[in-house]
Design a protein around this motif. Structure first.
Motif, PDB file in Angstrom:
ATOM      1  N   PRO A  74      -5.032   0.631  17.017  1.00 23.18           N
ATOM      2  CA  PRO A  74      -5.012   1.811  17.886  1.00 23.18           C
ATOM      3  C   PRO A  74      -3.889   2.777  17.509  1.00 23.18           C
ATOM      4  O   PRO A  74      -2.913   2.384  16.863  1.00 23.18           O
ATOM      5  N   GLN A  75      -4.037   4.025  17.893  1.00 26.12           N
ATOM      6  CA  GLN A  75      -2.944   4.985  17.740  1.00 26.12           C
ATOM      7  C   GLN A  75      -1.982   4.755  18.902  1.00 26.12           C
ATOM      8  O   GLN A  75      -2.344   4.926  20.065  1.00 26.12           O
ATOM      9  N   ALA A  76      -0.762   4.343  18.584  1.00 19.74           N
ATOM     10  CA  ALA A  76       0.188   3.985  19.638  1.00 19.74           C
ATOM     11  C   ALA A  76       1.601   3.954  19.084  1.00 19.74           C
ATOM     12  O   ALA A  76       1.819   3.646  17.915  1.00 19.74           O
ATOM     13  N   SER A  77       2.560   4.283  19.942  1.00 18.86           N
ATOM     14  CA  SER A  77       3.975   4.168  19.577  1.00 18.86           C
ATOM     15  C   SER A  77       4.608   2.948  20.235  1.00 18.86           C
ATOM     16  O   SER A  77       5.536   2.359  19.697  1.00 18.86           O
ATOM     17  N   ASP A  78       4.096   2.569  21.416  1.00 22.14           N
ATOM     18  CA  ASP A  78       4.572   1.368  22.101  1.00 22.14           C
ATOM     19  C   ASP A  78       3.585   0.247  21.795  1.00 22.14           C
ATOM     20  O   ASP A  78       2.438   0.262  22.241  1.00 22.14           O
ATOM     21  N   LEU A  79       4.043  -0.723  21.024  1.00 21.79           N
ATOM     22  CA  LEU A  79       3.152  -1.779  20.540  1.00 21.79           C
ATOM     23  C   LEU A  79       3.278  -3.088  21.315  1.00 21.79           C
ATOM     24  O   LEU A  79       2.548  -4.038  21.041  1.00 21.79           O
ATOM     25  N   TRP A 161      -2.057  -6.021  20.658  1.00 20.15           N
ATOM     26  CA  TRP A 161      -0.603  -5.980  20.740  1.00 20.15           C
ATOM     27  C   TRP A 161       0.036  -6.132  19.356  1.00 20.15           C
ATOM     28  O   TRP A 161      -0.511  -6.762  18.468  1.00 20.15           O
ATOM     29  N   GLY A 164      -0.501  -0.953  15.470  1.00 16.10           N
ATOM     30  CA  GLY A 164      -0.797   0.428  15.822  1.00 16.10           C
ATOM     31  C   GLY A 164      -0.344   1.383  14.728  1.00 16.10           C
ATOM     32  O   GLY A 164       0.369   1.000  13.806  1.00 16.10           O
ATOM     33  N   GLN A 166       0.746   5.759  13.802  1.00 17.73           N
ATOM     34  CA  GLN A 166       1.130   7.088  14.240  1.00 17.73           C
ATOM     35  C   GLN A 166       1.121   8.023  13.031  1.00 17.73           C
ATOM     36  O   GLN A 166       1.190   7.563  11.883  1.00 17.73           O
ATOM     37  N   THR A 178       8.602  -1.997  19.590  1.00 15.14           N
ATOM     38  CA  THR A 178       7.923  -3.272  19.431  1.00 15.14           C
ATOM     39  C   THR A 178       8.901  -4.402  19.756  1.00 15.14           C
ATOM     40  O   THR A 178       9.846  -4.191  20.518  1.00 15.14           O
TER      41      THR A 178
END
Length: 265
Positions: A74-79, A161, A164, A166, A178
């Motif tokens: 997924p596109q995410a900064s908080d993994l 989890w 990800g 960006q 992370t």
């Protein structure tokens, strides 16, 4: 006193020292980048107390992506998701061989949790010595079906989890929140990554952690104590070289770490 040297005044001293600094930085980000070498490298970004002269923009060999890379991160900064562990703020800067930041590059990362498990692939990582992350025979160039040395895995569950991607900003950097990775049999502690520019994979690498720091972190839950493989015993670390070794700095109850990813565009 007759024969002694004339003192150098403050202004002259600053001019001399300033000139030396420019020469060192130019050498670090100039001459090395002209060497012929494979596709890309992962090099540690200097910490707050480090000299910018230590930055290298030379390219270096790729390493395997491992057998558990999934193409649908997924596109995410908080993994973090629901994973427990020491917080890790990881900043990655993507530059070219001339040390220039690359904007809008896709940076994809993934790693195991404190128990050595990877999301999306069942319990394969903790199955004693199953070879997760190990370099397979042969290999393939970046961007191909065998990018990084093995084909992509098939997702077996919906968990995402600790994985990800960006896109880099104008300064070429991204930050992921992370946790400090755990370990599994036969591998040193590491984070996987891939970099894409213009839709093509231009770097496949792994980042590693100091053995002594891992020993300290792994004394607490949910980690499982000392890893069975140190960096020196990991063939992939030996291929990546010490430039792939992070230098995490403690921040509160966790750590921050930075790395520069030099890619060939």
């Amino acid at each position: 006193m007759k024969g002694s040297l004339e003192p150098i005044d403050r202004r002259k001293a600053l001019v001399v020292l300033g000139g030396m600094g420019v020469a060192v930085i130019t050498a670090a980000c100039g001459s090395d980048s002209t060497k012929s070498s494979p596709a890309s490298t992962t090099a540690a970004v200097p910490g707050p107390s480090s000299s910018s002269a230590a930055v290298s923009c030379a390219l270096a060999p790729e390493v395997t992506q491992g057998p558990y890379f999934l193409t649908d991160h997924p596109q995410a900064s908080d993994l973090v998701g629901d994973r427990k562990g020491a917080p890790l703020a990881l900043t990655l800067a993507v530059v070219d061989a001339a040390c220039k930041p690359i904007s809008d590059a896709k940076v994809d990362v993934w790693h195991c949790d404190g128990a050595g498990e990877y999301a999306g692939v069942g319990g394969a990582a903790s199955a004693s010595g199953s070879g997760v992350g190990a370099a397979p025979a042969g290999g393939g160039p970046p961007g191909g079906g065998g990018a990084g040395g093995s084909a992509a895995a098939t997702r077996t569950n919906t968990k995402t989890w600790l994985q990800g991607y960006q896109a880099t900003g104008a300064d070429g950097s991204v930050r992921f929140d992370t946790i400090y990775p755990g370990w599994y049999a036969g591998r040193a502690v590491h984070i996987h990554l891939k970099v894409y520019v213009g839709g093509s994979a231009v770097h496949t690498g792994q980042l590693f952690f100091p053995d002594d720091l891992s020993t300290t972190v792994f004394k607490a839950s949910p980690y499982r104590g000392d890893p069975d493989t140190l960096n020196s015993g990991d063939s992939i670390y030996r291929s990546a070289g010490s430039a792939a070794l992070l230098a995490p700095v403690q921040a509160g109850n966790g750590y921050t770490a930075k790395a520069q990813l030099v890619v060939k565009t």
